[in-house]
Enzyme design. Structure first.
Site, PDB file in Angstrom:
ATOM      1  N   VAL A 106       0.389  -0.949   0.121  1.00 20.62           N
ATOM      2  CA  VAL A 106       0.240  -0.190  -0.203  1.00 20.62           C
ATOM      3  C   VAL A 106       0.863   1.365  -0.025  1.00 20.62           C
ATOM      4  O   VAL A 106       0.826   2.409  -0.584  1.00 20.62           O
ATOM      5  CB  VAL A 106      -1.085   0.126   1.017  1.00 20.62           C
ATOM      6  CG1 VAL A 106      -0.523   0.207   2.197  1.00 20.62           C
ATOM      7  CG2 VAL A 106      -1.988   1.315   1.074  1.00 20.62           C
ATOM      8  N   ALA A 261       5.421  -4.808   7.406  1.00 22.81           N
ATOM      9  CA  ALA A 261       3.627  -5.128   7.322  1.00 22.81           C
ATOM     10  C   ALA A 261       4.159  -4.817   5.219  1.00 22.81           C
ATOM     11  O   ALA A 261       4.513  -3.881   5.154  1.00 22.81           O
ATOM     12  CB  ALA A 261       2.915  -4.572   7.914  1.00 22.81           C
ATOM     13  N   ASP A 262       3.238  -4.769   4.426  1.00 28.00           N
ATOM     14  CA  ASP A 262       2.784  -4.712   3.016  1.00 28.00           C
ATOM     15  C   ASP A 262       1.667  -4.110   3.142  1.00 28.00           C
ATOM     16  O   ASP A 262       1.167  -2.480   2.942  1.00 28.00           O
ATOM     17  CB  ASP A 262       3.784  -5.605   2.193  1.00 28.00           C
ATOM     18  CG  ASP A 262       4.131  -6.250   1.733  1.00 28.00           C
ATOM     19  OD1 ASP A 262       4.801  -4.996   0.825  1.00 28.00           O
ATOM     20  OD2 ASP A 262       5.029  -7.032   3.114  1.00 28.00           O
ATOM     21  N   ARG A 263       0.476  -4.198   3.425  1.00 25.65           N
ATOM     22  CA  ARG A 263      -0.953  -3.598   4.291  1.00 25.65           C
ATOM     23  C   ARG A 263      -1.288  -4.012   5.154  1.00 25.65           C
ATOM     24  O   ARG A 263      -1.151  -4.971   5.783  1.00 25.65           O
ATOM     25  CB  ARG A 263      -1.238  -3.170   2.937  1.00 25.65           C
ATOM     26  CG  ARG A 263      -2.377  -2.948   2.706  1.00 25.65           C
ATOM     27  CD  ARG A 263      -3.597  -2.833   1.325  1.00 25.65           C
ATOM     28  NE  ARG A 263      -3.007  -2.579   0.750  1.00 25.65           N
ATOM     29  CZ  ARG A 263      -3.918  -2.217  -0.433  1.00 25.65           C
ATOM     30  NH1 ARG A 263      -5.274  -1.989  -0.767  1.00 25.65           N
ATOM     31  NH2 ARG A 263      -3.097  -2.251  -1.745  1.00 25.65           N
ATOM     32  N   ALA A 271      -0.708  -7.899   6.117  1.00 21.02           N
ATOM     33  CA  ALA A 271      -0.059  -8.903   4.798  1.00 21.02           C
ATOM     34  C   ALA A 271       0.959  -8.258   5.167  1.00 21.02           C
ATOM     35  O   ALA A 271       1.540  -6.658   5.131  1.00 21.02           O
ATOM     36  CB  ALA A 271      -1.320  -8.174   3.671  1.00 21.02           C
TER      37      ALA A 271
END
Length: 388
Positions: A106, A261-263, A271
């Site tokens: 994100v 975290a990526d999102r 995620a």
């Protein structure tokens, strides 16, 4: 030794370290266009949600700044800087294009939206397109520059929380052991790191006994990159295979797990690199705090929970191969990619290869951003509003 870095710049010149070749070979790749940046992100020559957002922003800022410099120096101005409408028509497709390189992260989308808002603001204020372009370049560079400072803030918040929780549980000793997944250090950001930054902070303040990290297959971000960073920083550390996490918790004292975290969804579902969910389940079984460390830009308040997070699936061949140098080592080292599986596996159904999994919020003990630490309330739910 000095910390590693993923991106270096000089004026409009941008170079990235090719992370596919680390730790055995350090190769700096020039990024001469938006297309070069897209390819580097898509092929994972650069990875880590903050780092790819920084590269995308820097590349498109350089694209515009080169034209501004030609315009000022030689009077050669391309038509897209002659009106705000033309500028938007030229840049918005490029922003949309860059976002498609890694859609789960994100931070990349947030960076592209920030730059898009600059274009819209210039149009709404009816300022000269040249001024809008100058603001666009400044914002693109700001996205990259602000990363290091916020990483140090969240690392401190998270590190202190982990240490305090260990003391509250009556743990003996004045140091803690922390496990991490994937790579979340300087190579994944513009500097210092998120979850690995937390570990670095504990080490710098004399509160870390040892870091543990998973190999993080199939790309081996742990065994290739996290090991390289920890070795460079002189942090005591131990690598383990992804399948050994449960055994580690049974036989070694681990005070916390810290991941990036990526999102992060509004309810706290997170995620991250595939394998994070496995570690969270095992941490819950063993009563070990599980901490997510990420910048505010990773929190996506527009989605209610993790079911709405798009999960990128990588090509099957990437899970079938491994990169490294031949062993016993040669001089100079011989880089090689080897096929581990039988050839001819079904590309569609024979290999399951998601880049990310989603850890439910009820398995997460704390979520940390540069603004502070959020924990679940009495109702068992996260309120992320104080830290975004």
């Amino acid at each position: 030794m000095a910390p590693l870095t993923s991106i270096r710049t000089e004026g409009n010149k941008i170079e990235i370290v090719n992370q596919l070749l680390l730790p055995h070979q350090v190769e700096w790749i020039p990024i001469n266009s938006v297309e070069d940046a897209y390819d580097a992100i898509k092929t994972m020559k650069i990875r880590g949600a903050p780092a790819i957002a920084s590269l995308a922003a820097l590349s498109i800022a350089a694209h515009i700044n080169e034209n501004l410099e030609s315009c000022t120096k030689y009077g050669m101005c391309l038509t897209f800087v002659q009106s705000n409408e033309a500028l938007i028509n030229h840049l918005q497709p490029k922003l949309d294009y860059l976002f498609t390189a890694r859609p789960t992260a994100v931070n990349l989308g947030a960076a592209m939206r920030r730059l898009s808002k600059v274009l819209q603001s210039g149009k709404e204020r009816d300022i000269p397109a040249m001024d809008t372009a100058i603001e666009f370049v400044a914002e693109g560079r700001k996205i990259a520059d602000e990363d290091v400072g916020r990483n140090k803030e969240m690392a401190k918040h998270g590190g202190e929380w982990v240490f305090e929780q260990a003391k509250k549980r009556g743990e003996e000793g004045d140091k803690v052991n922390v496990m991490t997944v994937c790579n979340t250090g300087s190579l994944a950001t513009s500097g210092y790191g998120t979850a690995l930054g937390l570990i670095t902070y504990l080490h710098e303040t004399g509160k870390l006994e040892r870091a543990f990290y998973t190999q993080s297959t199939p790309y081996h971000q742990g065994s290739r990159l996290t090991s390289f960073e920890l070795q460079t920083l002189g942090i005591p550390s131990t690598m383990l295979c992804d399948s050994m996490v449960g055994s580690l918790f049974q036989h070694r004292k681990v005070h916390a797990i810290a991941v990036g975290a990526d999102r992060i969804a509004r309810n706290g579902d997170t995620a991250n690199k595939v394998g994070t969910y496995n570690a969270a389940v095992l941490a819950a079984r063993h009563g070990i705090p599980f901490v997510v460390v990420a910048p505010i830009s990773t929190v996506d308040l527009d989605i209610a929970d993790g079911t709405q997070i798009p999960i990128e699936h990588r090509p099957a061949i990437e899970a079938q191969c491994a990169r490294g140098v031949l062993y016993p080592p040669t001089s100079p080292p011989t880089l090689a990619t080897v096929l581990i599986t039988p050839s001819g596996l079904d590309e569609q159904n024979g290999v399951y290869n998601p880049s990310f999994d989603v850890t439910p919020a009820d398995l997460i003990s704390a979520i940390v951003t540069e603004k502070g630490v959020a924990v679940r309330g009495e109702d068992g739910k996260f309120d992320l509003s104080p830290i975004v």
